[in-house]
Motif scaffolding. Structure first.
Motif, mmCIF file in Angstrom:
data_model
loop_
_atom_site.group_PDB
_atom_site.id
_atom_site.type_symbol
_atom_site.label_atom_id
_atom_site.label_comp_id
_atom_site.label_asym_id
_atom_site.label_seq_id
_atom_site.Cartn_x
_atom_site.Cartn_y
_atom_site.Cartn_z
ATOM 1 N N ARG A 182 2.194 -5.207 -5.411
ATOM 2 C CA ARG A 182 2.492 -3.785 -5.589
ATOM 3 C C ARG A 182 1.368 -2.936 -4.986
ATOM 4 O O ARG A 182 1.596 -1.971 -4.267
ATOM 5 N N ARG A 183 0.138 -3.334 -5.241
ATOM 6 C CA ARG A 183 -1.019 -2.583 -4.735
ATOM 7 C C ARG A 183 -1.035 -2.584 -3.204
ATOM 8 O O ARG A 183 -1.251 -1.557 -2.566
ATOM 9 N N ILE A 184 -0.827 -3.757 -2.640
ATOM 10 C CA ILE A 184 -0.928 -3.884 -1.186
ATOM 11 C C ILE A 184 0.235 -3.158 -0.496
ATOM 12 O O ILE A 184 0.030 -2.428 0.484
ATOM 13 N N THR B 57 -8.395 4.544 8.496
ATOM 14 C CA THR B 57 -9.486 3.953 7.716
ATOM 15 C C THR B 57 -10.438 5.024 7.184
ATOM 16 O O THR B 57 -10.828 5.937 7.905
ATOM 17 N N ASP B 58 -10.793 4.893 5.916
ATOM 18 C CA ASP B 58 -11.781 5.774 5.298
ATOM 19 C C ASP B 58 -12.825 4.884 4.622
ATOM 20 O O ASP B 58 -12.633 4.413 3.502
ATOM 21 N N LYS B 59 -13.912 4.638 5.341
ATOM 22 C CA LYS B 59 -14.931 3.685 4.868
ATOM 23 C C LYS B 59 -15.576 4.130 3.558
ATOM 24 O O LYS B 59 -15.923 3.309 2.712
ATOM 25 N N VAL C 113 -14.232 5.805 1.099
ATOM 26 C CA VAL C 113 -13.341 5.472 -0.016
ATOM 27 C C VAL C 113 -13.358 3.964 -0.273
ATOM 28 O O VAL C 113 -13.405 3.496 -1.411
ATOM 29 N N GLU C 114 -13.344 3.176 0.794
ATOM 30 C CA GLU C 114 -13.347 1.715 0.615
ATOM 31 C C GLU C 114 -14.582 1.249 -0.166
ATOM 32 O O GLU C 114 -14.496 0.388 -1.040
ATOM 33 N N GLU C 115 -15.741 1.829 0.157
ATOM 34 C CA GLU C 115 -16.969 1.444 -0.553
ATOM 35 C C GLU C 115 -16.867 1.797 -2.033
ATOM 36 O O GLU C 115 -17.279 1.026 -2.898
ATOM 37 N N ILE D 159 -1.701 9.439 -4.957
ATOM 38 C CA ILE D 159 -1.512 8.038 -4.550
ATOM 39 C C ILE D 159 -2.785 7.249 -4.866
ATOM 40 O O ILE D 159 -2.728 6.129 -5.384
ATOM 41 N N ARG D 160 -3.937 7.845 -4.567
ATOM 42 C CA ARG D 160 -5.198 7.139 -4.851
ATOM 43 C C ARG D 160 -5.392 6.954 -6.344
ATOM 44 O O ARG D 160 -5.914 5.928 -6.785
ATOM 45 N N LYS D 161 -4.952 7.921 -7.141
ATOM 46 C CA LYS D 161 -5.049 7.766 -8.608
ATOM 47 C C LYS D 161 -4.233 6.561 -9.060
ATOM 48 O O LYS D 161 -4.645 5.800 -9.933
ATOM 49 N N ILE E 76 1.938 9.543 3.407
ATOM 50 C CA ILE E 76 1.260 10.813 3.123
ATOM 51 C C ILE E 76 0.217 11.129 4.209
ATOM 52 O O ILE E 76 0.052 12.279 4.601
ATOM 53 N N LYS E 77 -0.431 10.093 4.722
ATOM 54 C CA LYS E 77 -1.400 10.344 5.801
ATOM 55 C C LYS E 77 -0.680 10.882 7.038
ATOM 56 O O LYS E 77 -1.179 11.771 7.722
ATOM 57 N N PHE E 78 0.498 10.321 7.315
ATOM 58 C CA PHE E 78 1.285 10.796 8.454
ATOM 59 C C PHE E 78 1.694 12.255 8.240
ATOM 60 O O PHE E 78 1.533 13.095 9.126
HETATM 61 C C1 LIG Z 1 -5.568 3.224 0.797
HETATM 62 C C2 LIG Z 1 -6.218 3.997 1.687
HETATM 63 O O1 LIG Z 1 -6.354 3.658 3.048
HETATM 64 C C3 LIG Z 1 -7.380 2.766 3.457
HETATM 65 C C4 LIG Z 1 -7.409 1.608 2.539
HETATM 66 C C5 LIG Z 1 -8.165 1.654 1.407
HETATM 67 C C6 LIG Z 1 -7.919 0.694 0.294
HETATM 68 O O2 LIG Z 1 -7.126 -0.245 0.485
HETATM 69 O O3 LIG Z 1 -8.499 0.859 -0.805
HETATM 70 C C7 LIG Z 1 -9.149 2.639 1.260
HETATM 71 C C8 LIG Z 1 -9.404 3.549 2.260
HETATM 72 C C9 LIG Z 1 -8.717 3.500 3.558
HETATM 73 O O4 LIG Z 1 -9.554 2.862 4.485
HETATM 74 C C10 LIG Z 1 -6.802 5.295 1.284
HETATM 75 O O5 LIG Z 1 -7.220 6.047 2.165
HETATM 76 O O6 LIG Z 1 -6.854 5.577 0.074
#
Ligand SMILES: C=C(O[C@@H]1C=C(C(=O)O)C=C[C@H]1O)C(=O)O
Length: 255
Positions: free
Chosen positions: A152-154, A189-191, A193-195, A15-17, A163-165
């Motif tokens: 689409r992204r949002i 939240t995963d700070k 990854v956000e950074e 999903i992140r890819k 998937i987190k669930f």
């Molecule tokens: C989308 C996610 O969930 C949250 C939202 C993120 C985003 O919008 O980029 C990044 C990390 C998480 O805080 C993720 O974990 O990948």
């Protein structure tokens, strides 16, 4: 199911890819929109440029385009959400068998109104120049590409939340039963990854948006869309709205 991932692979990593791949689309869409000036007549509530249609020209173009795309099956795809969902025509084409990984409650989540307001009122003025070149139809088509890519992204937050669930149901279930949106927000939240996301999109705006000349010296001072604008877009809107979708999805997950 997902852009760039096969139907059988459904992991947080895949999903992140897909989210990373969608960053390219978003940055390129913004660069395309930046070719046109603001063209504010397009968004004017009271100009009534189309006989028989009351409202801004951009609404007319988006509604008509979405109607055609709905007939061709666009909104049967769980990744796609319309900006004008009322009175959309049904799909006329045979249904593609999209893998149904989401909880059925996810289908009712559509925060495109907030995305539309953010894009037109806050984001656009940050990266387009003033002026009017009359290219309203092309400008609106470009706006719609940006809006659809952002949407689409949002709304991909639905897949992220699912998937987190699935990865930690025992952590999520009590918070969902308690309808504790604040604690759900903290848990998902995963700070770190956000950074990384914010740094990467800024870099993409630098790499994709520089003027490339025949010689070896790329013009590093002039970018098609300011890298800081793209970083701010993600920081202030894309990431918070994705997380809002995640929370809304989780709240419905056990219904
Ligand atoms: C989308 C996610 O969930 C949250 C939202 C993120 C985003 O919008 O980029 C990044 C990390 C998480 O805080 C993720 O974990 O990948």
């Amino acid at each position: 199911m997902a852009e760039g991932s096969s139907g059988s692979e459904f992991t947080l990593d895949s999903i992140r890819k897909s989210l990373i791949r969608q960053e390219d689309t978003i940055v390129f869409c913004l660069m395309e929109r930046a070719r046109f000036p603001i063209n504010s007549a397009l968004y004017n509530q009271s100009l009534d440029l189309v006989p028989g249609f009351s409202g801004p020209l951009v609404d007319f173009i988006v509604q008509e385009t979405e109607a055609v795309q709905a007939k061709a099956g666009r909104y049967v795809n769980p990744e796609e959400n319309p900006f004008f969902p009322d009175n959309l025509p049904p799909s006329l084409v045979p249904n593609y068998n999209y893998s149904q990984v989401l909880h059925p409650g996810g289908a009712s989540i559509n925060i495109n109104k907030a995305i539309w307001d953010m894009y037109l009122n806050q984001l656009l003025p940050l990266f387009v120049v003033a002026g009017d070149d009359g290219n309203y139809a092309s400008t609106a088509a470009s706006d719609l590409s940006c809006l659809q890519a952002l949407s689409r992204r949002i709304h991909y937050g639905k897949f992220v939340a699912e998937i987190k669930f699935r990865d930690a149901p025992h952590d999520y279930e009590p918070l969902i039963r308690a309808k504790d949106a604040d604690e759900l927000m903290k848990l998902l939240t995963d700070k770190r990854v956000e950074e990384m996301v914010k740094k990467r999109v800024e870099k993409k705006a630098i790499v994709f948006g520089q003027d490339v000349s025949g010689s070896n010296n790329a013009d590093s001072k002039h970018y098609k869309v300011g890298p800081s604008v793209v970083a701010r877009l993600y920081d202030e809107w894309v990431i918070p709205l994705t997380k809002r979708v995640e929370v809304e999805y989780l709240i419905r997950r056990l219904n």
